[in-house]
Design an enzyme around this catalytic site. Sequence first.
Site, PDB file in Angstrom:
ATOM      1  N   GLY A  17      44.263  38.252  37.234  1.00 56.68           N
ATOM      2  CA  GLY A  17      45.434  38.614  38.024  1.00 56.68           C
ATOM      3  C   GLY A  17      45.401  38.050  39.426  1.00 56.68           C
ATOM      4  O   GLY A  17      46.384  37.444  39.892  1.00 56.68           O
ATOM      5  N   ASP A  37      37.447  29.502  34.456  1.00 59.77           N
ATOM      6  CA  ASP A  37      37.445  30.787  33.777  1.00 59.77           C
ATOM      7  C   ASP A  37      36.684  30.570  32.473  1.00 59.77           C
ATOM      8  O   ASP A  37      36.185  29.465  32.209  1.00 59.77           O
ATOM      9  CB  ASP A  37      38.866  31.317  33.539  1.00 59.77           C
ATOM     10  CG  ASP A  37      38.917  32.839  33.616  1.00 59.77           C
ATOM     11  OD1 ASP A  37      38.242  33.483  32.789  1.00 59.77           O
ATOM     12  OD2 ASP A  37      39.586  33.386  34.505  1.00 59.77           O
ATOM     13  N   LEU A  55      30.063  32.638  32.855  1.00 57.33           N
ATOM     14  CA  LEU A  55      29.180  32.856  33.999  1.00 57.33           C
ATOM     15  C   LEU A  55      27.751  33.168  33.592  1.00 57.33           C
ATOM     16  O   LEU A  55      26.811  32.942  34.378  1.00 57.33           O
ATOM     17  CB  LEU A  55      29.727  33.981  34.877  1.00 57.33           C
ATOM     18  CG  LEU A  55      31.040  33.678  35.601  1.00 57.33           C
ATOM     19  CD1 LEU A  55      31.588  34.937  36.250  1.00 57.33           C
ATOM     20  CD2 LEU A  55      30.846  32.583  36.638  1.00 57.33           C
ATOM     21  N   GLY A  76      34.353  37.320  36.598  1.00 57.70           N
ATOM     22  CA  GLY A  76      33.532  38.423  36.126  1.00 57.70           C
ATOM     23  C   GLY A  76      34.363  39.587  35.637  1.00 57.70           C
ATOM     24  O   GLY A  76      35.592  39.549  35.625  1.00 57.70           O
ATOM     25  N   ASN A 115      35.921  47.724  46.610  1.00 55.96           N
ATOM     26  CA  ASN A 115      35.863  49.035  47.256  1.00 55.96           C
ATOM     27  C   ASN A 115      35.034  50.020  46.442  1.00 55.96           C
ATOM     28  O   ASN A 115      34.598  51.045  46.977  1.00 55.96           O
ATOM     29  CB  ASN A 115      37.276  49.571  47.488  1.00 55.96           C
ATOM     30  CG  ASN A 115      37.984  50.002  46.215  1.00 55.96           C
ATOM     31  OD1 ASN A 115      37.939  51.166  45.834  1.00 55.96           O
ATOM     32  ND2 ASN A 115      38.648  49.071  45.545  1.00 55.96           N
ATOM     33  N   HIS A 116      34.781  49.704  45.181  1.00 60.09           N
ATOM     34  CA  HIS A 116      34.016  50.623  44.338  1.00 60.09           C
ATOM     35  C   HIS A 116      32.521  50.579  44.644  1.00 60.09           C
ATOM     36  O   HIS A 116      31.759  51.390  44.095  1.00 60.09           O
ATOM     37  CB  HIS A 116      34.320  50.354  42.871  1.00 60.09           C
ATOM     38  CG  HIS A 116      35.746  50.640  42.534  1.00 60.09           C
ATOM     39  ND1 HIS A 116      36.260  51.920  42.508  1.00 60.09           N
ATOM     40  CD2 HIS A 116      36.793  49.809  42.281  1.00 60.09           C
ATOM     41  CE1 HIS A 116      37.548  51.872  42.226  1.00 60.09           C
ATOM     42  NE2 HIS A 116      37.899  50.607  42.089  1.00 60.09           N
ATOM     43  N   TYR A 139      30.317  49.187  37.371  1.00 61.61           N
ATOM     44  CA  TYR A 139      30.999  48.054  38.002  1.00 61.61           C
ATOM     45  C   TYR A 139      30.674  48.004  39.493  1.00 61.61           C
ATOM     46  O   TYR A 139      30.331  46.950  40.030  1.00 61.61           O
ATOM     47  CB  TYR A 139      32.500  48.177  37.776  1.00 61.61           C
ATOM     48  CG  TYR A 139      33.340  47.242  38.615  1.00 61.61           C
ATOM     49  CD1 TYR A 139      33.340  45.874  38.370  1.00 61.61           C
ATOM     50  CD2 TYR A 139      34.123  47.726  39.653  1.00 61.61           C
ATOM     51  CE1 TYR A 139      34.104  45.011  39.144  1.00 61.61           C
ATOM     52  CE2 TYR A 139      34.899  46.880  40.427  1.00 61.61           C
ATOM     53  CZ  TYR A 139      34.879  45.523  40.175  1.00 61.61           C
ATOM     54  OH  TYR A 139      35.629  44.672  40.945  1.00 61.61           O
ATOM     55  N   LYS A 143      28.613  45.096  41.825  1.00 60.70           N
ATOM     56  CA  LYS A 143      29.101  44.461  43.042  1.00 60.70           C
ATOM     57  C   LYS A 143      28.143  44.708  44.208  1.00 60.70           C
ATOM     58  O   LYS A 143      27.975  43.838  45.073  1.00 60.70           O
ATOM     59  CB  LYS A 143      30.506  44.965  43.369  1.00 60.70           C
ATOM     60  CG  LYS A 143      31.569  44.490  42.384  1.00 60.70           C
ATOM     61  CD  LYS A 143      31.653  42.969  42.343  1.00 60.70           C
ATOM     62  CE  LYS A 143      32.774  42.479  41.445  1.00 60.70           C
ATOM     63  NZ  LYS A 143      32.899  40.994  41.460  1.00 60.70           N
TER      64      LYS A 143
END
Length: 269
Positions: A17, A37, A55, A76, A115-116, A139, A143
């Site tokens: 997206g 991708d 990846l 990812g 932000n997670h 997740y 990160k």
Amino acid sequence: MTIKVHKKLLLTGAAGGLGKALRERLKANCSVLRLSDVQAFGDVAANEEVVLADLADAAAVHAMVQGVDAIVHLGGVSVEGPFGPILQANILGVYNLYEAARKHGVKRVVFASSNHVTGYYRQSETISADAPPRPDGLYGVSKAFGEDLSRFYFDRYGIETACVRIGSSFPEPKDRRMLATWLSFDDLHRLITACLTTPVLGHSIVFGVSDNAVTWWDNSRARHIGYAPKDSSDIFREAVYARTPEPDLTDPVVQFQGGGFVKAGPFAD
């Protein structure tokens, strides 16, 4: 004004997206935009290249990185889920990316963090990049690993990285939480442009958020990057309030910055 300081720029996760939202915008930042991708995703324009890569495949990532001047890494797994795919794409994958960058002499990376990484701070708090990570799921853990790995590659090998803790980047906020976390596509591009063009990036953690009146994140530690958001969720506030119920303050989704991620899982691999 967008300055082309890199001849060839790599965008991973180009079929996702945010990759789709940035594909045309990032052409202003380079002479050639290399898109990657895991699978084919459409026609290629004259100033584009496509190098498909998993990846988790070190050799494929090595070929993907060869010849580029800088990397915008969006590739990812981007949601909470089973650990197996997260391990392969977000942990092994980011290691492969930095090893390839080291071997090919790439010195600047914009890493799409999240932000997670700090999702277990409360929505009643305002935190800076100095706040210790408090991931709200696997997740977020992946990160946080990427941020630490990029720090190591900066300290050991001098690869500058902006870890951009992206909030909620959509055409408009979907709910009340996103009034605090929303990042417009244009502001996302402004932020990535600032990360690519600031004279000295170092290793920086930046919150990816627009100029929203309500915010949980203090971006003052990233002033040296020069990011100046121009959009705001405030113009959507009335409409969001009209279509959403009053928040239940006993619900962890409302209590914590990570929202629904704090209740996701556990998952079976």
